[in-house]
Design an enzyme around this catalytic site. Structure first.
Site, PDB file in Angstrom:
ATOM      1  NE  ARG A 241      38.071 -11.912 -70.713  1.00  0.00           N
ATOM      2  CZ  ARG A 241      37.949 -10.879 -71.560  1.00  0.00           C
ATOM      3  NH1 ARG A 241      36.919 -10.819 -72.379  1.00  0.00           N
ATOM      4  NH2 ARG A 241      38.877  -9.945 -71.604  1.00  0.00           N
ATOM      5  CD  GLU A 270      37.169 -17.255 -75.687  1.00  0.00           C
ATOM      6  OE1 GLU A 270      38.097 -16.569 -76.144  1.00  0.00           O
ATOM      7  OE2 GLU A 270      36.130 -16.782 -75.227  1.00  0.00           O
ATOM      8  CG  HIS A 288      36.625 -13.316 -77.452  1.00  0.00           C
ATOM      9  ND1 HIS A 288      37.170 -13.891 -76.326  1.00  0.00           N
ATOM     10  CD2 HIS A 288      36.390 -12.020 -77.120  1.00  0.00           C
ATOM     11  CE1 HIS A 288      37.276 -12.992 -75.370  1.00  0.00           C
ATOM     12  NE2 HIS A 288      36.805 -11.840 -75.831  1.00  0.00           N
TER      13      HIS A 288
HETATM   14  P1  NAD Z   1      33.111  -2.719 -65.772  1.00  0.00           P
HETATM   15  O1  NAD Z   1      34.174  -2.936 -64.758  1.00  0.00           O
HETATM   16  O2  NAD Z   1      32.778  -1.335 -66.197  1.00  0.00           O
HETATM   17  O3  NAD Z   1      31.749  -3.406 -65.293  1.00  0.00           O
HETATM   18  C1  NAD Z   1      31.672  -4.651 -64.665  1.00  0.00           C
HETATM   19  C2  NAD Z   1      30.473  -4.619 -63.717  1.00  0.00           C
HETATM   20  O4  NAD Z   1      30.296  -5.929 -63.190  1.00  0.00           O
HETATM   21  C3  NAD Z   1      30.667  -3.665 -62.523  1.00  0.00           C
HETATM   22  O5  NAD Z   1      29.563  -2.797 -62.413  1.00  0.00           O
HETATM   23  C4  NAD Z   1      30.768  -4.600 -61.332  1.00  0.00           C
HETATM   24  O6  NAD Z   1      30.236  -4.038 -60.145  1.00  0.00           O
HETATM   25  C5  NAD Z   1      29.931  -5.776 -61.825  1.00  0.00           C
HETATM   26  N1  NAD Z   1      30.185  -7.014 -61.091  1.00  0.00           N
HETATM   27  C6  NAD Z   1      31.357  -7.467 -60.588  1.00  0.00           C
HETATM   28  N2  NAD Z   1      31.142  -8.635 -59.960  1.00  0.00           N
HETATM   29  C7  NAD Z   1      29.825  -8.913 -60.058  1.00  0.00           C
HETATM   30  C8  NAD Z   1      28.999  -9.978 -59.611  1.00  0.00           C
HETATM   31  N3  NAD Z   1      29.511 -10.992 -58.907  1.00  0.00           N
HETATM   32  N4  NAD Z   1      27.692  -9.935 -59.908  1.00  0.00           N
HETATM   33  C9  NAD Z   1      27.157  -8.907 -60.612  1.00  0.00           C
HETATM   34  N5  NAD Z   1      27.885  -7.876 -61.066  1.00  0.00           N
HETATM   35  C10 NAD Z   1      29.196  -7.877 -60.787  1.00  0.00           C
HETATM   36  O7  NAD Z   1      33.555  -3.608 -67.016  1.00  0.00           O
HETATM   37  P2  NAD Z   1      33.111  -3.449 -68.546  1.00  0.00           P
HETATM   38  O8  NAD Z   1      34.035  -2.512 -69.221  1.00  0.00           O
HETATM   39  O9  NAD Z   1      31.633  -3.201 -68.589  1.00  0.00           O
HETATM   40  O10 NAD Z   1      33.445  -4.910 -69.084  1.00  0.00           O
HETATM   41  C11 NAD Z   1      32.850  -6.053 -68.512  1.00  0.00           C
HETATM   42  C12 NAD Z   1      33.567  -7.305 -68.970  1.00  0.00           C
HETATM   43  O11 NAD Z   1      33.233  -7.570 -70.327  1.00  0.00           O
HETATM   44  C13 NAD Z   1      35.108  -7.183 -68.987  1.00  0.00           C
HETATM   45  O12 NAD Z   1      35.666  -7.492 -67.730  1.00  0.00           O
HETATM   46  C14 NAD Z   1      35.517  -8.167 -70.047  1.00  0.00           C
HETATM   47  O13 NAD Z   1      35.872  -9.407 -69.467  1.00  0.00           O
HETATM   48  C15 NAD Z   1      34.271  -8.332 -70.908  1.00  0.00           C
HETATM   49  N6  NAD Z   1      34.457  -7.845 -72.292  1.00  0.00           N
HETATM   50  C16 NAD Z   1      34.397  -8.737 -73.315  1.00  0.00           C
HETATM   51  C17 NAD Z   1      34.539  -8.288 -74.612  1.00  0.00           C
HETATM   52  C18 NAD Z   1      34.460  -9.237 -75.781  1.00  0.00           C
HETATM   53  O14 NAD Z   1      35.161  -9.032 -76.750  1.00  0.00           O
HETATM   54  N7  NAD Z   1      33.632 -10.259 -75.728  1.00  0.00           N
HETATM   55  C19 NAD Z   1      34.763  -6.934 -74.883  1.00  0.00           C
HETATM   56  C20 NAD Z   1      34.819  -6.053 -73.817  1.00  0.00           C
HETATM   57  C21 NAD Z   1      34.666  -6.524 -72.514  1.00  0.00           C
END
Ligand code: NAD
Length: 327
Positions: A241, A270, A288
């Protein structure tokens, strides 16, 4: 209730097949007018009389919307849910659901696409060639950064972070990760990933790829101090994000050549993109689209529609983020 006798559901934006059919079977679907602003007051008005809202990441779903009488569920068509105040939803006994898992591969692929495109200057090279500037092979033309065998630092080793680590194995990369929730030793071994603190990850990585959710803790987690720690030859990739990165500080770091480049899919405000990024040839910008494949967007639509349909029929939706609302 509508005249059709089915519960009413507000659909903020069109979704892909088979989502609409799944929704229509369970609910009377009211589309949000595309002419209305994505503003809480307008959304609240449109949600009056609805038991559910199918939202997307640009829709602010907070107190004003969540307090709508009779609202039972908000189904977000995304894995990220920073556009929704989940605590307020829980307070109003409104269920919140997301679409985890189905977009992992597409998003991990795209993070790697940005990494490769930035390292090897693919977008710049394409412009150069189209503009007729290719006048013959030259030993110093469009020199880039090697990916094979380089060190990749992954911030956030969740579903998508692990997908990126898995792809990095094929490029013989050394993978470091930073996450407060460690992988199991078996998973670390299988992915060939080593857990380090954030400072070490920043100091040692040739590529840093960000995969954390946007939360108060992760907002601006990468700013001037972190960019100062990175290698001058390093490339930053963000498909998580926008607000996780302090965009103004990133532009300043790139201008000062403290970093070699960046590949970005997401932005702090955005759809606005910092003008400093637009003028930089060493930055690859995408609108995005990390999860944007036909299969994935269709599966996200189906999953969000199923979450909604289950909830309006009185069931417990499979991807419930606040289970305390529905025992
Ligand atoms: P997830 O919940 O499986 O993984 C997130 C990870 O981040 C977890 O392991 C968590 O422990 C870790 N985390 C949380 N806070 C942290 C910190 N302060 N420092 C380090 N690590 C930390 O989520 P996911 O399914 O892997 O998705 C991750 C993010 O990607 C989503 O929340 C979403 O915002 C973003 N995303 C963006 C797109 C896009 O179109 N660009 C698509 C999918 C997901």
């Amino acid at each position: 209730m509508s005249t059709a006798g089915k519960p009413r559901v507000l659909l903020m934006h069109p979704i892909l097949d088979p989502g609409p059919a799944i929704l229509a079977e369970a609910a009377d679907v009211i589309p949000y007018s595309p002419d209305l602003p994505l503003d809480e007051a307008y959304i609240r008005q449109a949600a009056e009389g609805c038991v559910g809202i199918v939202s997307q990441l640009m829709d602010p779903i907070r107190e004003a919307v969540l307090s709508t009488p009779g609202l039972k569920i908000v189904s977000n068509v995304a894995v990220g849910f920073d556009n929704i105040d989940v605590a307020a939803a829980t307070g109003h006994k409104v269920m919140v659901t997301n679409t985890p898992g189905v977009l992992d591969d597409s998003t991990s692929d795209f993070a790697f696409t940005l990494l490769m495109a930035t390292a090897r200057r693919v977008v710049e090279a394409d412009y150069f060639t189209r503009q007729g500037k290719f006048r013959g092979w030259a030993i110093d033309m469009m020199l880039g950064t090697d990916v094979y065998g380089a060190t990749l630092g992954i911030i956030g080793i969740g579903r998508i972070g692990r997908g990126v680590a898995h792809r990095a194995k094929g490029f013989n990369m050394r993978v470091l990760y930073y996450d407060p929730n460690p992988l199991t030793p078996e998973a670390e071994q299988q992915l060939g990933a080593t857990r380090v603190d954030l400072a070490r990850l920043l100091v040692e990585s040739d590529f840093v790829s960000v995969h954390v959710p946007l939360t108060p803790e992760t907002q601006h987690m990468l700013s001037t101090q972190q960019f100062d720690q990175m290698k001058r030859s390093a490339i930053l990739i963000n498909t998580s994000r926008g607000p996780v990165i302090d965009e103004a500080a990133l532009v300043a770091a790139l201008d000062a050549k403290k970093l070699a480049g960046a590949g970005l899919d997401v932005y702090e405000r955005e759809p606005a993109v910092h003008p400093g990024l637009i003028r930089m040839p060493n930055v690859v910008l995408a609108p995005h689209i990390a999860s944007a494949t036909t299969r994935t967007r269709s599966e996200m639509s189906a999953m969000a529609a199923r979450n909604m349909a289950t909830a309006v029929r009185g069931g417990r939706p499979p991807n419930l983020l606040n289970p305390e609302v529905k025992k």
